[in-house]
Design a protein around this motif. Sequence first.
Motif, PDB file in Angstrom:
ATOM      1  N   SER A 150       0.824  -1.213   0.000  1.00 34.58           N
ATOM      2  CA  SER A 150       0.000   0.000   0.000  1.00 34.58           C
ATOM      3  C   SER A 150       0.853   1.255   0.000  1.00 34.58           C
ATOM      4  O   SER A 150       2.043   1.238   0.338  1.00 34.58           O
ATOM      5  CB  SER A 150      -0.936   0.013   1.220  1.00 34.58           C
ATOM      6  N   VAL A 205      -3.674  -1.918  -2.180  1.00 34.18           N
ATOM      7  CA  VAL A 205      -4.600  -0.795  -2.049  1.00 34.18           C
ATOM      8  C   VAL A 205      -3.855   0.526  -1.930  1.00 34.18           C
ATOM      9  O   VAL A 205      -2.722   0.591  -1.430  1.00 34.18           O
ATOM     10  CB  VAL A 205      -5.512  -0.982  -0.811  1.00 34.18           C
ATOM     11  N   ASP A 206      -4.491   1.572  -2.433  1.00 37.36           N
ATOM     12  CA  ASP A 206      -4.032   2.956  -2.220  1.00 37.36           C
ATOM     13  C   ASP A 206      -2.629   3.212  -2.769  1.00 37.36           C
ATOM     14  O   ASP A 206      -1.830   3.925  -2.148  1.00 37.36           O
ATOM     15  CB  ASP A 206      -4.090   3.308  -0.726  1.00 37.36           C
ATOM     16  N   ALA A 227      -7.840  -2.586  -4.800  1.00 41.51           N
ATOM     17  CA  ALA A 227      -8.807  -1.495  -4.922  1.00 41.51           C
ATOM     18  C   ALA A 227      -8.160  -0.154  -4.580  1.00 41.51           C
ATOM     19  O   ALA A 227      -7.080  -0.084  -3.993  1.00 41.51           O
ATOM     20  CB  ALA A 227      -9.999  -1.748  -3.997  1.00 41.51           C
ATOM     21  N   ARG A 228      -8.838   0.907  -4.966  1.00 39.61           N
ATOM     22  CA  ARG A 228      -8.487   2.294  -4.634  1.00 39.61           C
ATOM     23  C   ARG A 228      -7.078   2.667  -5.101  1.00 39.61           C
ATOM     24  O   ARG A 228      -6.390   3.468  -4.474  1.00 39.61           O
ATOM     25  CB  ARG A 228      -8.624   2.553  -3.128  1.00 39.61           C
ATOM     26  N   ASN A 229      -6.645   2.087  -6.208  1.00 33.28           N
ATOM     27  CA  ASN A 229      -5.361   2.456  -6.777  1.00 33.28           C
ATOM     28  C   ASN A 229      -5.561   3.527  -7.846  1.00 33.28           C
ATOM     29  O   ASN A 229      -6.544   3.513  -8.588  1.00 33.28           O
ATOM     30  CB  ASN A 229      -4.674   1.226  -7.382  1.00 33.28           C
ATOM     31  N   VAL A 230      -4.619   4.470  -7.935  1.00 34.63           N
ATOM     32  CA  VAL A 230      -4.685   5.560  -8.897  1.00 34.63           C
ATOM     33  C   VAL A 230      -3.733   5.244 -10.039  1.00 34.63           C
ATOM     34  O   VAL A 230      -2.550   4.950  -9.811  1.00 34.63           O
ATOM     35  CB  VAL A 230      -4.308   6.895  -8.225  1.00 34.63           C
TER      36      VAL A 230
END
Length: 498
Positions: free
Chosen positions: A353, A378-379, A410-413
């Motif tokens: 993360s 994540v992130d 999830a929530r990856n840019v």
Amino acid sequence: MQTTMARISPLWFMLLLMMAYSSSYVTHAYKGKLPLRIISGATHHHEAMLQLNAFKVSFTKHDSIASPPSSFSPSPSPSPMPPKDLKKPHEYLVTSYGADPTGNSDSTEALLAAIADAAKGPSKGFLVNDIIDLGGAQINLEGGNYLISKPLQFPVAGVGNLMIHGGSIRASNTFPPNKNLIDLSNYGSTSHSYNYEYITLKDLFLDSNFKGGGISITNSLRINIDNCYITHFTTNGILVQSGHETYIRNCFIGQHITAGGDKNERKFSGIGISLQGNDNAITDVVIFSAAIGIMITGQANIISGVHCYNKASGFGGTGIYLKLPGLTQTRIVNSYMDYTNIVAEDPVQLHISSSFFLGDAKIVLKSIKGVVNGLNIVDNMFSGSNHGVEIVKLDTSITPFNQIEQVFVARNVVNGMNLKATSAMISMHGNGTSWIADFNKILIFPNLIRNVEYSLSASGNTFPNHALRNVSHNIVVIETNEVVTANIYVKVDQGITS
């Protein structure tokens, strides 16, 4: 006025003589303020002599050593000075053992002699499992540059609370290949469950001269490697075997000294850090050249603040390789993968993360027995070159993944790469009786949808019946019993525990 000056001049001369006489008794510098006496106003020679005597007494009484014994005020006897070895810390200066700080001659035996003396120095009791506490002894390299022809090893195991610091160590041309400059291994007693505890290697420049490795630590506890620069190794910059709680901080590690863009990058070899033990931490470390930045084959380690640009994955390199299929228990956070991938074999309990992946760098999940369980990705931020590279890639060249539980991506840019996730949502608008949502472009695992949520909002006055008809091959099919104009929202998830 002239008469007064003529009368005072002999008095000043006597004052100088008396001060010179007094100085023969004084052994310490007088640091107090000298009393200033006004003697120019004395009108009688007798008064001047009294003032001079008083001045002499006030000058000499400030130092008991300078004052001769008096029957009226005996001076106390000076306290004996403490022994030299009790006054100073247990610090071993390697130049006092004959080490050459210029690096022109071999200093191996001198450094080993200093280590041997430190290892058998005064004890302050014991640490864990009867490891002798050396009380914080220090082997001081004094900022020198030392040439060695064989590894620096402790003569016995079972010692702790010691530091080696402050200098450069370089392998000579006769240094044996595949050895390490500093080797904390058990070459003595085998009665200890741990070889060493609380050994600190700090502020060192280690040059292996392409003869072997930098630091090797075997079956030891609470070892610190801090602010070290390790280069020109062929095996490992740092090797940690067994034991646990080795902390590697603020270090720079590279086989070749480069700042990136090296024309010989394809030839980089070796491993920057190899963790073969448990419960270790790598924090704020740069690995700037090696075939593999960090190789992890032990459990429950944490990687934080690491910058890997050791060898681009496009050239066959790997930033971090997790080679412990079955029970990984590793956390990688706040790190920077610079054109280098993270590869994890059958990851079980792996957390990645808050890290940055540059230059199409990605995470590769490699199937050995087809297991992935308890994985969080994540992130993170991913930045690529718009070549269609996926941020998470499956390597199923050995076997497909078939035991998949608790996987959350999830929530990856993402910029310039293809987003992959374990959950996704698609919205559709149209007129008909069948709606098809294809999630293959975003879902990581093929043919795996464990949960579906959808909503249908129909236009007009009709109230159609609708149903979920298919979820195979990551394609969701929803049908109605009559033609309608509708908005469809479909959400799927691969990470729900079965």
